[in-house]
Design a protein around this motif. Structure first.
Motif, PDB file in Angstrom:
ATOM      1  N   ASN A  65       7.582   2.699   4.930  1.00  0.00           N
ATOM      2  CA  ASN A  65       7.198   2.907   6.327  1.00  0.00           C
ATOM      3  C   ASN A  65       6.579   1.659   6.920  1.00  0.00           C
ATOM      4  O   ASN A  65       6.846   1.292   8.058  1.00  0.00           O
ATOM      5  N   ARG A  66       5.724   1.038   6.126  1.00  0.00           N
ATOM      6  CA  ARG A  66       5.083  -0.180   6.642  1.00  0.00           C
ATOM      7  C   ARG A  66       6.125  -1.267   6.932  1.00  0.00           C
ATOM      8  O   ARG A  66       6.022  -1.976   7.926  1.00  0.00           O
TER       9      ARG A  66
ATOM     10  N   ASN B 184       7.767  -0.632  10.062  1.00  0.00           N
ATOM     11  CA  ASN B 184       6.920  -0.919  11.215  1.00  0.00           C
ATOM     12  C   ASN B 184       6.614  -2.400  11.367  1.00  0.00           C
ATOM     13  O   ASN B 184       5.630  -2.780  12.006  1.00  0.00           O
TER      14      ASN B 184
END
Ligand code: ADP
Length: 834
Positions: free
Chosen positions: A50-51, A54
């Motif tokens: 997820n990081r 993002n």
């Protein structure tokens, strides 16, 4: 370099220093990560992904990800990465080579960058030297990845395409360089993109990187098909064209250097080969044979273009008139001439696809490697691959004692001394590993030991799994193991009980290898992780390396001392002299590899262009614009080669042009010479283009747009494949012949590059002309379908690691389609008269 190193530390030392803060950071995360439950630890994978989605980079999450892997490894394998292993992991992630001594745990090191890079979901390949190691590492290290929620796959020889695809779609894929390389080639031979097994080449970690990129650099991967399918057909085609009459059945076009069938001739061909429409794409193979047979019979002249000498057709150089022994005409012309002259038509195994490891591995977005021995080849890694070598410090100091070489006058004296040494160690209980450079020497030593009653094992790198098992016991008390260089590589040799007390594992080298690196590998099998051990090389003045490169100083020293057979000299001077000899050979070998790479670069660029074109076709792109350009180019080039501008020959030239255009696409008698006589070149071109595009539109109307586009793709794919495979062959012949250019004061590499790119341009042009030709002749009820140009392309690896074509033993029925891909029944094609 020496003084510089002393003041500032070596390059590696400085680079390692720069990595240390990262390692500290990973250490500092350990406490908090330890607190996580198994579930929470696994959850980290999703969090990292997820990081990354993002906007964070792999470098941003590196420290945490490494800490997670370290913790997971501790929980599932009971091994916690050492700080040195973290350094190695960072080096790999940076796309460099990490030199870590044997036994430092490189298998575990790879898990760090593999996990990190797998987070981007683009795939990670871990490359090992044999199937056994791939399987072992996948099963062993796979536990860490699975624990963290990632999938691992392994590519081994026996897998089918579906299994391969699944393995490649895993997050991390283990496999050998051969399998990865072959799959790449096969993927570029498929006819539907769904048949591909690999994804884009993203990141690879190459274990034993020196053996793969340097030792194996000289043997390219080759997928070959059997060439013998068509030799019979050359004779059949020859027989056919000999029945034809000049002018009525065929015309000779001196300008375009071609011989063409007339309407009449085509009718005869259709009758002879039982074809409905000679010009159909599915009859490409027949057309090719007929074209070459025509050329051989009606254009090539014996004793001018070639001679027949003791049953062989030999080319005569058209400028010098010199006989060019060993060279062959390409594209089947040579075979056609052989058939014409009634001599033996030579079989050729045809290379269908080829690539060197260098070029395969250079395609990865990021490449990294590990080995115990890279530093001696540092320059080569940097120059050729742009790979930095970073020497990672060992976890524990090396305690192995590397003794200086001893040298005997004769081989006999040397072997006697080796046997004596082995016997003594054996009596003491100290295990010995004897390294040899050849299977022959292994056997010689084995016979000598047998006579002395010393039990021992011999390994020849033939049975990887068994040998791995044997060598893992080589450190036990009283063991004597004889192994060639590659045998049992990558296997950990643990010391048995009581072995430390008798000095650890003793390594005996029976000959110095050409390359210091290989000697270092042998030494490195002892003294893992701070174990005691010893290594020594036994040499003689009769060894290859000494005979060829040994210094005269050494020889005269031995003479002066009046050495007896069983006496030896042991001095630093000897070791120095040998090292110098090795450096000389290493330099030579590097130059050879560089030259080869120069050759290969030419092919590599060409391969990229062709494969890109194929991909475009496979992904179903609309080729209409390209086809239109091909039509224009074909027409322009046709007019330009035929019309010289001279008044005297104008009518004659126009006649040839009309024939030529009819051969390609214009309906018979549609354009007459008289009409063209009044036109300028531009107007002639326009006229033909009008006809061509009308015809093109008509075809499109009758097939419908969608099917027309597919037909275009099918035709282009088949023509590209056929021409490309021929081109590979031609380039190969060019390379074989090019060495002779040195005699003519030409630089062979330059000549190869020049001629190679001319041949390529010519091929590209021929692809265009043929595509136009086939497309314009497509008939609605016989629209071509995608079909493999080459049906059986399996290859195999023999025991020496050489790749050999697999024979297809299936019997072909007389009424089955012929295996040569001609589309004709076997009995009417290659099976004629069989
Ligand atoms: P290399 O390929 O570098 O020669 P291997 O990967 O075969 O080394 O590992 C050598 C041995 O060291 C193996 O038995 C392995 O289990 C052990 N080992 C490696 N790293 C660690 C570690 N961090 N803790 C404990 N044992 C380790």
């Amino acid at each position: 370099m020496g003084i510089f190193n002393k003041i500032f530390g070596s390059y590696s030392e400085r680079e390692v220093k720069r990595i240390l803060p990262l390692v500290d950071k990973i250490d500092s995360l350990e406490e908090s990560i330890k607190q996580l439950s198994d579930e929470e630890l696994k959850g980290k994978t999703l969090e990292f992904k997820n990081r990354l989605n993002n906007g964070e980079t792999l470098d941003d999450v590196l420290a945490e990800a490494f800490a997670v892997v370290r913790e997971a490894s501790g929980r599932v394998l009971g091994m916690r990465h050492y700080r040195e292993q973290l350094i190695g992991g960072v080096v790999l992630h940076q796309g460099r080579i990490s030199e870590m001594k044997t036994g430092e745990g490189k298998t575990l090191v790879a898990t760090l960058p593999a996990y990190l890079n797998a987070l981007s979901e683009k795939g990670v390949h871990i490359v090992t030297v044999n199937d056994y190691l791939a399987k072992r590492d996948k099963e062993w290290m796979g536990q860490i990845y699975e624990f963290l929620g990632l999938k691992t796959g392994v590519i081994v020889h026996e897998l089918n395409n579906e299994e391969r695809r699944a393995a490649y779609n895993s997050d991390i894929t283990y496999g050998t360089n051969n399998e990865f390389g072959f799959d790449y080639l096969r993927d570029n031979m498929v006819i539907y993109k769904e048949e591909r097994v690999q994804r884009d080449l993203n990141f690879s970690i190459v274990d034993e990187v020196d053996s793969i990129l340097i030792d194996e650099a000289r043997t390219p991967l080759i997928i070959s098909g059997e060439g013998d399918k068509s030799t019979e057909f050359y004779k059949i085609a020859d027989f056919f064209v000999k029945t034809l009459k000049g002018e009525t059945d065929y015309t000779v076009d001196e300008k375009a250097k071609s011989v063409m069938l007339t309407e009449e001739g085509i009718k005869k061909a259709e009758k002879y080969f039982h074809l409905e429409n000679y010009a159909d794409a599915e009859n490409m193979e027949i057309q090719h044979h007929v074209t070459q047979a025509l050329k051989a019979n009606y254009q090539m002249k014996i004793d001018k273009d070639y001679v027949v000498k003791s049953g062989e057709v030999v080319i005569v150089d058209e400028f010098t008139g010199r006989i060019m022994e060993g060279r062959r005409y390409s594209d089947g012309l040579h075979q056609a001439i052989e058939a014409k002259e009634g001599v033996k038509v030579e079989k050729e195994s045809k290379t269908l696809a080829t690539i060197t490891f260098q070029n395969y591995f250079r395609m990865y977005n990021k490449l990294s490697g590990m080995t115990g021995t890279a530093l001696t080849e540092e320059v080569e890694f940097r120059e050729i691959y742009g790979l930095d070598v970073i020497v990672v410090p060992t976890h524990r100091a090396i305690a192995r004692e590397d003794q200086s070489d001893v040298i005997y006058k004769t081989e006999n004296g040397k072997y006697k001394a080796i046997i004596k040494e082995i016997e003594e160690s054996y009596k003491k209980g100290q295990p010995v590993l004897v390294g040899t450079v050849s299977i022959e020497n292994s056997e010689l030593l084995s016979a000598m030991l047998k006579k002395k009653g010393v039990p021992h094992q011999v390994l020849n790198a033939k049975y990887h799994e068994q040998e791995a098992d044997i060598i893992s016991h080589a450190g036990e008390k009283g063991m004597v193991t004889i192994a060639t260089n590659m045998a049992g590589r990558g296997t950990d040799i643990k010391l048995g009980e009581g072995v430390t007390e008798v000095g650890g594992l003793k390594i005996i080298g029976t000959e110095r290898h050409e390359s210091r690196r290989i000697d270092n590998q042998l030494r490195g099998r002892s003294g893992r992780q701070g174990d005691p051990g010893a290594s020594r090389f036994y040499l003689s003045l009769e060894d290859d390396l000494m005979r060829i490169f040994g210094s005269e100083k050494l020889q005269s020293l031995v003479d002066k001392l009046g050495l007896e057979e069983d006496e030896a000299i042991e001095s630093n001077m000897v070791t120095k002299a040998i090292e110098n000899a090795q450096k000389k050979v290493e330099g030579n070998n590097f130059d050879i590899r560089k030259t080869l790479l120069g050759y290969d670069d030419v092919m590599n660029k060409q391969r990229e262009i062709i494969y890109a074109q194929r991909s475009q076709v496979l992904s179903g792109e609309n080729l209409k614009e390209q086809i239109s350009l091909m039509i224009e180019e074909t027409i322009e080039a046709g007019v330009k080669t035929h019309i010289s501008g001279s008044e005297d020959t104008f009518t004659e030239e126009l006649k040839n042009l009309v024939n030529y255009m009819e051969d390609i696409f214009v309906p018979h008698k549609m354009v007459k010479v008289e009409e063209l006589e009044k036109l300028s070149n531009e107007e002639i071109i326009d006229k033909y283009e009008d006809i061509a595009f009308d015809l093109y539109e008509e075809k499109e109307k009758s097939f419908g747009e969608e099917q027309m586009r597919e037909i275009e793709r099918v035709i282009l794919l088949r023509i590209v494949d056929t021409k490309w495979m021929d081109h590979i062959d031609n380039m190969d012949h060019l390379k074989q012949g090019i060495g002779l250019r040195a005699y003519k004061q030409q630089d062979p590499t330059q000549a190869y590059q020049f001629e190679g790119s001319n041949m390529f341009d010519e091929m590209i042009f021929n692809i265009k002309v043929d595509t136009v030709k086939f497309l314009m002749h497509v008939q609605s009820e016989r629209a071509p379908e995608r079909e493999r140009v080459v049906k059986e392309t399996a290859t195999n690896i023999d025991s020496q690691g050489k790749r050999v074509p697999v024979k297809n033993d299936n019997k072909i029925g007389r009424n089955d389609p012929c295996t040569c891909g001609s589309g004709v029944k076997y009995k009417n094609c290659c099976g004629r008269g069989v």
